[in-house]
Enzyme design. Structure first.
Site, PDB file in Angstrom:
ATOM      1  N   GLY A  48      69.039 -19.662  -8.056  1.00 36.01           N
ATOM      2  CA  GLY A  48      69.338 -21.069  -7.819  1.00 36.01           C
ATOM      3  C   GLY A  48      69.045 -21.895  -9.059  1.00 36.01           C
ATOM      4  CD  GLU A  49      65.014 -22.378 -11.242  1.00 38.36           C
ATOM      5  OE1 GLU A  49      65.285 -22.402 -12.473  1.00 38.36           O
ATOM      6  OE2 GLU A  49      64.002 -21.817 -10.789  1.00 38.36           O
ATOM      7  N   GLY A  50      70.695 -23.930 -10.517  1.00 35.86           N
ATOM      8  CA  GLY A  50      71.852 -24.177 -11.360  1.00 35.86           C
ATOM      9  C   GLY A  50      72.012 -23.144 -12.460  1.00 35.86           C
TER      10      GLY A  50
END
Length: 354
Positions: free
Chosen positions: A315-317
């Site tokens: 996640g987190e981009g």
């Protein structure tokens, strides 16, 4: 209302620009179709921006952070405190998205839209709608008004980044426990059975996985989200960072800026955005296929094909950041690659090559 105005501003892809881009792609110094998905992406970028030769000069990854009351049900192996503790690592360049954002030359924007604790980390944008959601196994995540405010916060952040020059946005998330509401959204909006929609998420063993599935089923039973009303689904079983990311997607589409989806959490946000405005799907680019197995159901529901498949699930981009250079490459072949005519290759020589 900002949300309704934004939805009304989302138009169709520019078919004339796409036709011009396709004609140039077909005349470039290469066999037809030999650059594969890069050619498709180049034409999509032309349609999104309305420019036959789009240019990407500045990039932003918008990371929305929020906490989830459902963590109280034991659906995550990681403690909720991590949501708060990790935010400065994104900004100082030592967290995953900090490293990869720097690697691809993208600005990383971290937004507290619903962290349970008060956030005073320097550099974090504090746009808190409320300190975490309610426990969806016992009642709604938030009120409908809070869901709208969170979506509109995402729209505002996207607009701010675009006004500062960003012509490519990427979505990222941070929120311990957020695969649980994302699974519930997938069940509600795409009709995927709980057993298929709920995966392991972070640090989850078999016992916790079984508990997660039971919790999602209970959340759907208790809240009865209306699949015909994406805001109802979001308010009842969603998350604040998911709502904010849905707003980022809508805000980018309204300004004709391409937006890269990350993984499972941003996939849930994309389902909400597409439910609110189906045209928004045309402005989305799926960066990668998450290791979270139900992500493929999200992409199928959205009609999107991922650019990368690297077994990512952070996640987190991070996946969206990794795909940014691919998007830039697609734009560059339109602007920088020569056609047969520009290279001085005659029709006869071209026919021999093809």
């Amino acid at each position: 209302m900002l949300l309704s105005q934004t939805i009304a501003a989302i138009g169709e892809l520019n078919r004339e620009a796409m036709a011009q881009a396709q004609a140039r792609v077909d005349s470039l110094l290469k066999p037809p179709g030999s650059l594969g998905r890069l050619e498709e992406l180049a034409v999509q970028l032309a349609g999104i921006t309305g420019r036959p030769a789009p240019e990407i000069r500045a990039k932003s990854v918008i990371v929305m952070a929020g906490d989830h009351g459902v963590v109280a049900e034991g659906v995550s192996g990681a403690p909720q405190e991590i949501t708060y503790q990790i935010l400065p690592r994104f900004l100082d360049g030592t967290g995953g998205i900090g490293v990869l954002g720097r690697h691809v030359g993208a600005k990383v924007v971290v937004v507290d839209i619903g962290v349970a604790r008060e956030v005073t980390w320097p550099g974090v944008l504090v746009r808190k709608v409320r300190p975490g959601t309610g426990n969806i196994a016992r009642g709604p995540a938030m009120t409908r008004e809070e869901a709208v405010r969170a979506v509109e916060t995402g729209i505002e952040i996207a607009q701010e980044e675009i006004a500062q020059g960003a012509d490519l946005l990427a979505t990222g998330d941070m929120g311990i426990g957020n695969t649980t509401p994302s699974s519930a959204i997938l069940c509600a909006l795409a009709g995927i059975p709980v057993a298929e929609a709920v995966g392991r998420g972070t640090m989850v063993n078999d016992a916790v996985l079984a508990r997660k599935r039971a919790v999602v089923a209970e959340a759907l039973r208790v809240n009865r989200p209306d699949p015909a009303d994406p805001l109802d689904v979001l308010a009842k079983v969603g998350g604040l960072e998911i709502a904010g990311l849905a707003g980022v997607i809508l805000g980018a589409a309204a300004r004709r800026v391409p937006v890269l989806l990350d993984g499972f959490i941003t996939g849930a946000a994309a389902l909400v955005a597409a439910g609110l405005c189906p045209r928004a799907k045309d402005f989305m680019i799926a960066s990668h296929l998450s290791e979270e197995r139900a992500h493929r159901h999200m992409l199928a529901a959205l009609g999107l094909k991922p650019l990368l498949d690297m077994n990512l699930r952070l996640g987190e981009g991070t996946g969206a950041a990794l795909a940014m250079p691919v998007v830039e490459a697609a734009a560059k072949i339109l602007r920088e690659m020569a056609t047969f005519g520009e290279a001085g290759v005659s029709d006869m020589e071209r026919d021999k090559l093809l």
